[in-house]
Every structure is written in structure tokens, then in C-alpha cells.
Scaffold this motif. Sequence first.
Motif, PDB file in Angstrom:
ATOM      1  N   TYR A  68       0.842  -1.197   0.000  1.00 43.84           N
ATOM      2  CA  TYR A  68       0.000   0.000   0.000  1.00 43.84           C
ATOM      3  C   TYR A  68       0.879   1.250   0.000  1.00 43.84           C
ATOM      4  O   TYR A  68       0.982   1.961   0.990  1.00 43.84           O
ATOM      5  CB  TYR A  68      -0.965  -0.030   1.188  1.00 43.84           C
ATOM      6  N   THR A  69       1.488   1.456  -1.139  1.00 44.59           N
ATOM      7  CA  THR A  69       2.355   2.626  -1.318  1.00 44.59           C
ATOM      8  C   THR A  69       1.486   3.867  -1.490  1.00 44.59           C
ATOM      9  O   THR A  69       0.270   3.782  -1.697  1.00 44.59           O
ATOM     10  CB  THR A  69       3.238   2.453  -2.565  1.00 44.59           C
ATOM     11  N   VAL A  70       2.129   5.017  -1.438  1.00 42.47           N
ATOM     12  CA  VAL A  70       1.423   6.279  -1.652  1.00 42.47           C
ATOM     13  C   VAL A  70       0.768   6.286  -3.029  1.00 42.47           C
ATOM     14  O   VAL A  70      -0.398   6.690  -3.185  1.00 42.47           O
ATOM     15  CB  VAL A  70       2.388   7.473  -1.477  1.00 42.47           C
ATOM     16  N   ASP A  71       1.489   5.805  -4.039  1.00 46.25           N
ATOM     17  CA  ASP A  71       0.934   5.782  -5.395  1.00 46.25           C
ATOM     18  C   ASP A  71      -0.302   4.886  -5.486  1.00 46.25           C
ATOM     19  O   ASP A  71      -1.293   5.247  -6.110  1.00 46.25           O
ATOM     20  CB  ASP A  71       1.987   5.313  -6.404  1.00 46.25           C
ATOM     21  N   ARG A  72      -0.227   3.712  -4.860  1.00 50.62           N
ATOM     22  CA  ARG A  72      -1.374   2.797  -4.920  1.00 50.62           C
ATOM     23  C   ARG A  72      -2.574   3.372  -4.174  1.00 50.62           C
ATOM     24  O   ARG A  72      -3.708   3.300  -4.650  1.00 50.62           O
ATOM     25  CB  ARG A  72      -1.003   1.436  -4.345  1.00 50.62           C
ATOM     26  N   LEU A  73      -2.327   3.959  -2.992  1.00 54.63           N
ATOM     27  CA  LEU A  73      -3.427   4.552  -2.239  1.00 54.63           C
ATOM     28  C   LEU A  73      -4.055   5.710  -3.015  1.00 54.63           C
ATOM     29  O   LEU A  73      -5.280   5.862  -3.024  1.00 54.63           O
ATOM     30  CB  LEU A  73      -2.933   5.025  -0.871  1.00 54.63           C
ATOM     31  N   ALA A  74      -3.222   6.500  -3.675  1.00 59.08           N
ATOM     32  CA  ALA A  74      -3.734   7.612  -4.479  1.00 59.08           C
ATOM     33  C   ALA A  74      -4.643   7.079  -5.585  1.00 59.08           C
ATOM     34  O   ALA A  74      -5.723   7.627  -5.841  1.00 59.08           O
ATOM     35  CB  ALA A  74      -2.585   8.422  -5.069  1.00 59.08           C
ATOM     36  N   LYS A  75      -4.231   6.015  -6.208  1.00 57.05           N
ATOM     37  CA  LYS A  75      -5.042   5.432  -7.286  1.00 57.05           C
ATOM     38  C   LYS A  75      -6.315   4.797  -6.726  1.00 57.05           C
ATOM     39  O   LYS A  75      -7.411   5.007  -7.258  1.00 57.05           O
ATOM     40  CB  LYS A  75      -4.226   4.394  -8.044  1.00 57.05           C
ATOM     41  N   ASP A  76      -6.186   4.022  -5.633  1.00 59.45           N
ATOM     42  CA  ASP A  76      -7.340   3.340  -5.052  1.00 59.45           C
ATOM     43  C   ASP A  76      -8.401   4.321  -4.546  1.00 59.45           C
ATOM     44  O   ASP A  76      -9.591   4.081  -4.697  1.00 59.45           O
ATOM     45  CB  ASP A  76      -6.915   2.424  -3.900  1.00 59.45           C
ATOM     46  N   TYR A  77      -7.953   5.415  -3.921  1.00 57.19           N
ATOM     47  CA  TYR A  77      -8.893   6.385  -3.360  1.00 57.19           C
ATOM     48  C   TYR A  77      -9.161   7.562  -4.303  1.00 57.19           C
ATOM     49  O   TYR A  77      -9.894   8.478  -3.965  1.00 57.19           O
ATOM     50  CB  TYR A  77      -8.383   6.905  -2.009  1.00 57.19           C
ATOM     51  N   ARG A  78      -8.521   7.519  -5.473  1.00 56.08           N
ATOM     52  CA  ARG A  78      -8.708   8.525  -6.522  1.00 56.08           C
ATOM     53  C   ARG A  78      -8.451   9.945  -6.018  1.00 56.08           C
ATOM     54  O   ARG A  78      -9.272  10.850  -6.171  1.00 56.08           O
ATOM     55  CB  ARG A  78     -10.103   8.401  -7.117  1.00 56.08           C
ATOM     56  N   ILE A  79      -7.297  10.100  -5.369  1.00 55.76           N
ATOM     57  CA  ILE A  79      -6.859  11.416  -4.925  1.00 55.76           C
ATOM     58  C   ILE A  79      -5.401  11.589  -5.324  1.00 55.76           C
ATOM     59  O   ILE A  79      -4.736  10.623  -5.695  1.00 55.76           O
ATOM     60  CB  ILE A  79      -7.028  11.604  -3.398  1.00 55.76           C
ATOM     61  N   ILE A  80      -4.897  12.811  -5.255  1.00 54.64           N
ATOM     62  CA  ILE A  80      -3.517  13.037  -5.659  1.00 54.64           C
ATOM     63  C   ILE A  80      -2.554  12.566  -4.565  1.00 54.64           C
ATOM     64  O   ILE A  80      -2.918  12.476  -3.395  1.00 54.64           O
ATOM     65  CB  ILE A  80      -3.257  14.514  -6.041  1.00 54.64           C
ATOM     66  N   ARG A  81      -1.327  12.261  -4.980  1.00 53.50           N
ATOM     67  CA  ARG A  81      -0.322  11.713  -4.064  1.00 53.50           C
ATOM     68  C   ARG A  81      -0.032  12.654  -2.897  1.00 53.50           C
ATOM     69  O   ARG A  81       0.164  12.215  -1.770  1.00 53.50           O
ATOM     70  CB  ARG A  81       0.969  11.408  -4.824  1.00 53.50           C
ATOM     71  N   GLN A  82      -0.006  13.961  -3.161  1.00 52.82           N
ATOM     72  CA  GLN A  82       0.287  14.918  -2.101  1.00 52.82           C
ATOM     73  C   GLN A  82      -0.756  14.841  -0.984  1.00 52.82           C
ATOM     74  O   GLN A  82      -0.425  14.972   0.194  1.00 52.82           O
ATOM     75  CB  GLN A  82       0.328  16.348  -2.662  1.00 52.82           C
ATOM     76  N   ARG A  83      -2.000  14.592  -1.369  1.00 51.28           N
ATOM     77  CA  ARG A  83      -3.051  14.471  -0.359  1.00 51.28           C
ATOM     78  C   ARG A  83      -2.861  13.201   0.455  1.00 51.28           C
ATOM     79  O   ARG A  83      -3.078  13.198   1.671  1.00 51.28           O
ATOM     80  CB  ARG A  83      -4.423  14.495  -1.038  1.00 51.28           C
ATOM     81  N   VAL A  84      -2.449  12.115  -0.193  1.00 49.59           N
ATOM     82  CA  VAL A  84      -2.170  10.870   0.537  1.00 49.59           C
ATOM     83  C   VAL A  84      -1.046  11.108   1.538  1.00 49.59           C
ATOM     84  O   VAL A  84      -1.151  10.716   2.708  1.00 49.59           O
ATOM     85  CB  VAL A  84      -1.801   9.715  -0.424  1.00 49.59           C
ATOM     86  N   HIS A  85       0.025  11.780   1.097  1.00 51.82           N
ATOM     87  CA  HIS A  85       1.135  12.102   2.010  1.00 51.82           C
ATOM     88  C   HIS A  85       0.620  12.878   3.223  1.00 51.82           C
ATOM     89  O   HIS A  85       0.973  12.572   4.370  1.00 51.82           O
ATOM     90  CB  HIS A  85       2.196  12.935   1.297  1.00 51.82           C
ATOM     91  N   ALA A  86      -0.204  13.884   2.976  1.00 59.24           N
ATOM     92  CA  ALA A  86      -0.722  14.715   4.061  1.00 59.24           C
ATOM     93  C   ALA A  86      -1.584  13.898   5.019  1.00 59.24           C
ATOM     94  O   ALA A  86      -1.464  14.028   6.244  1.00 59.24           O
ATOM     95  CB  ALA A  86      -1.525  15.883   3.488  1.00 59.24           C
ATOM     96  N   ILE A  87      -2.442  13.049   4.479  1.00 55.12           N
ATOM     97  CA  ILE A  87      -3.311  12.221   5.316  1.00 55.12           C
ATOM     98  C   ILE A  87      -2.484  11.290   6.188  1.00 55.12           C
ATOM     99  O   ILE A  87      -2.711  11.182   7.403  1.00 55.12           O
ATOM    100  CB  ILE A  87      -4.305  11.426   4.446  1.00 55.12           C
ATOM    101  N   LEU A  88      -1.499  10.618   5.604  1.00 56.91           N
ATOM    102  CA  LEU A  88      -0.659   9.694   6.374  1.00 56.91           C
ATOM    103  C   LEU A  88       0.113  10.441   7.460  1.00 56.91           C
ATOM    104  O   LEU A  88       0.243   9.959   8.595  1.00 56.91           O
ATOM    105  CB  LEU A  88       0.300   8.949   5.438  1.00 56.91           C
ATOM    106  N   TRP A  89       0.612  11.611   7.126  1.00 59.08           N
ATOM    107  CA  TRP A  89       1.379  12.412   8.088  1.00 59.08           C
ATOM    108  C   TRP A  89       0.489  12.861   9.241  1.00 59.08           C
ATOM    109  O   TRP A  89       0.853  12.735  10.413  1.00 59.08           O
ATOM    110  CB  TRP A  89       1.993  13.610   7.360  1.00 59.08           C
ATOM    111  N   LEU A  90      -0.715  13.364   8.935  1.00 56.25           N
ATOM    112  CA  LEU A  90      -1.624  13.819   9.981  1.00 56.25           C
ATOM    113  C   LEU A  90      -2.105  12.669  10.857  1.00 56.25           C
ATOM    114  O   LEU A  90      -2.223  12.817  12.079  1.00 56.25           O
ATOM    115  CB  LEU A  90      -2.824  14.551   9.364  1.00 56.25           C
TER     116      LEU A  90
END
Length: 118
Positions: A68-90
Motif C-alpha cells: 500500500y504505497t502512496v501511489d497505490r493509495l492515491a489510485k485506489d482512493y482517486r486522490i492526488i499523491r500529495q493528499r495521501v502524504h498529508a493524510i498519512l502524516w496527519l
Amino acid sequence: MQDIEEKIKELEAENRKSKAFVDGWGERMREMCVLLKQVQEPGARGSYLKDSEKAEMYRLHKENPEVYTVDRLAKDYRIIRQRVHAILWLKELEEEEEKKLGHPLDDSVELLLDTFPE
């Protein structure tokens, strides 16, 4: 005569493979359009992502970051990678804060928004 029949069978098999490859292009192009739309319009998925979805995203990444990399999560949840990074960080910050306090943070606002996103 048998040589010609074998050649025809080979060509037919090759045609089936080629047809399957070409038929798969439609789905690949739809996926690419969705990804490109997200690049042009970061909120293309919809501006609101439920807290439960964010928690699930964090859990999946934490349990198996190789899959479950950032790229895969971005694709699965249909959001941009930067948002995935922010969500994981928060979510990581929330977890650290909960450990520090010794109890879960108040999530009543998130629950309300999950129930009534409008």
C-alpha cells in the motif's frame, strides 16, 4: 497441407492475443483519463474524504507499506499523491498525540461530517 493448417492456427492464436490486448486499451484509457483529471483538478474525486476512509488508508499503509504505497493509495482512493502524504502524516501525528495523552482524541466533529458530509 498440414503445414498451412498449423500456420493458420498460429495466426488465429496470435490474433486472439492481439485482440485481447487491444480490447484492454479502453479500460486503460479510462483509468488514465481519471488520473489526468485528478492532476488537472485535484478534487476530481470529490472534495470530501471521510475520516473512516483516511483511517483505513493509514491502517493499510502502516500494516503493509510495500503493497500500500502512496501511489497505490492515491489510485485506489482517486486522490492526488500529495493528499495521501498529508493524510498519512496527519494520522501519524494523531496517533502520537493519542499515545501522549493516553486516550483517543475527540473525533465527534469527524463523525458528524462522516454522517452528514453536506
